[in-house]
Design an enzyme around this catalytic site. Structure first.
Site, short mmCIF file in Angstrom:
data_model
loop_
_atom_site.label_atom_id
_atom_site.label_comp_id
_atom_site.label_asym_id
_atom_site.label_seq_id
_atom_site.Cartn_x
_atom_site.Cartn_y
_atom_site.Cartn_z
N CYS A 1 0.84 -1.19 0.00
CA CYS A 1 0.00 0.00 0.00
C CYS A 1 0.89 1.25 0.00
CB CYS A 1 -0.97 -0.05 1.18
SG CYS A 1 -2.16 1.30 1.23
N HIS B 1 -7.50 -5.07 -2.31
CA HIS B 1 -6.36 -4.35 -1.75
C HIS B 1 -6.04 -4.94 -0.38
CE1 HIS B 1 -3.88 -0.64 -1.31
NE2 HIS B 1 -4.11 -0.85 -0.03
N ASP C 1 -9.01 -3.85 -6.77
CA ASP C 1 -8.48 -2.63 -6.14
C ASP C 1 -8.51 -1.48 -7.14
OD1 ASP C 1 -7.17 -0.80 -4.57
OD2 ASP C 1 -5.24 -1.85 -4.58
#
Length: 307
Positions: free
Chosen positions: A197, A275, A244
């Site tokens: 991330c 995600h 995502d």
């Protein structure tokens, strides 16, 4: 340079039982686009047979008791917290250093910098560092929250804390960590980087900003480097979750830039994953795809850093 899409795999029942909207809303919440009250309010509008609001919210929220694949007491590794000078960041920083037990100044190893998400150095990221050391790499995972006292023990507070910090200084802390690994007395001088991330963004960024230090980058669902893409020398192995949308919307332009600058890259898209699918502490975790992505990452580092 290739873009590969995996064959679909079956997800754990806990994941299949939760509507996709819940995962999308959690992603918004985890990245600060909505607050916790809004997130819970939206969950309350869902009709999920056999599951209560608290069960769904609990499944999406990290439970770090689940996120230990390698014990901190594992006999094959030595783990410690190390402070280091960070003139390009906050002046002083700290991270979690994990070294294979057989590695020393006479028996050196390649190193991997591990970059956490937008909430500080949580137990999941520490475990990732231990996993890398277990397979023979020196691993170092800095904590961006060190200037504020370190990861506070829960993601909500950690996320709020990290938002108050200067992003340029966070990047500087990780850049100085990369230099530390390159020059460590146990290191061969070869440094790779993996991030998740926000840490995926940092991986892309350091590959661009430190082309002579980062020898391989493996960003998981990370947004692109904002500049200096033409400076990237190292090969990249990029991992994306099919569902995502927020991150995937940034990929086409980034891929064009990588191609235009002849960057050696491979990108994988993992089907029906969200995600954070590598994070084994929440219902977003997809075991089969997470293990596939991780095995690829380890092999990538073995090929690029040990040659």
């Amino acid at each position: 340079m290739t873009l590969l899409t995996e064959k679909s795999t079956t997800k754990p029942l806990s994941t299949d039982s939760i509507p996709q909207e819940a995962f999308d809303w959690y992603d918004e919440y985890a990245h600060g686009d909505i607050d916790r009250r809004t997130f819970l309010s939206r969950l309350g509008t869902l009709s999920v047979t056999g599951l209560t609001l608290s069960v769904v919210a609990g499944a999406l929220t990290p439970n770090y008791a689940l996120a230990e694949q390698v014990s901190f007491n594992d006999p094959d590794i030595v783990a410690s917290y190390v402070e280091y000078d960070s003139p390009n960041g906050h002046g002083r920083a700290r991270g979690y250093l994990v070294v294979p037990k057989n590695v020393n100044a006479d028996n050196k190893a390649a190193a991997v910098l591990v970059a956490h998400e937008n909430r500080g150095l949580n137990p999941y990221i520490e475990d990732v560092a231990r996993r890398l050391a277990k397979v023979g790499f020196i691993a170092f995972a800095p904590d961006a929250l060190f200037p504020l006292g370190g990861y506070p023990g829960n993601d909500d507070e950690g996320r709020a804390m990290q938002k108050t910090l200067d992003g340029n200084k966070i990047e500087g802390d990780f850049m100085d960590a990369a230099s530390l690994l390159k020059n460590h007395s146990f290191s061969t001088g070869k440094v790779g980087m993996v991030g998740f991330c926000y840490g995926g963004y940092l991986t892309n960024t350091l590959a661009a900003a430190m082309p002579d230090t980062i020898h391989a980058g493996a960003p998981f669902y990370g947004t692109p480097a904002k500049s200096q893409i033409d400076k990237i020398k190292s090969p990249l192995q990029l991992h994306f979750a099919e569902l995502d949308k927020r991150v995937n919307d940034t990929w086409p332009d980034y891929e064009k830039a990588l191609k235009a600058n002849n960057v050696d890259y491979t990108a994988y898209i993992y089907p029906k994953t969200n995600h954070g699918f590598h994070n084994d502490s929440t219902a977003r975790y997809d075991e089969k795809n997470a293990e596939l992505a991780w095995n690829r990452t380890v092999e990538f580092f073995q090929q690029t850093l040990n040659s």
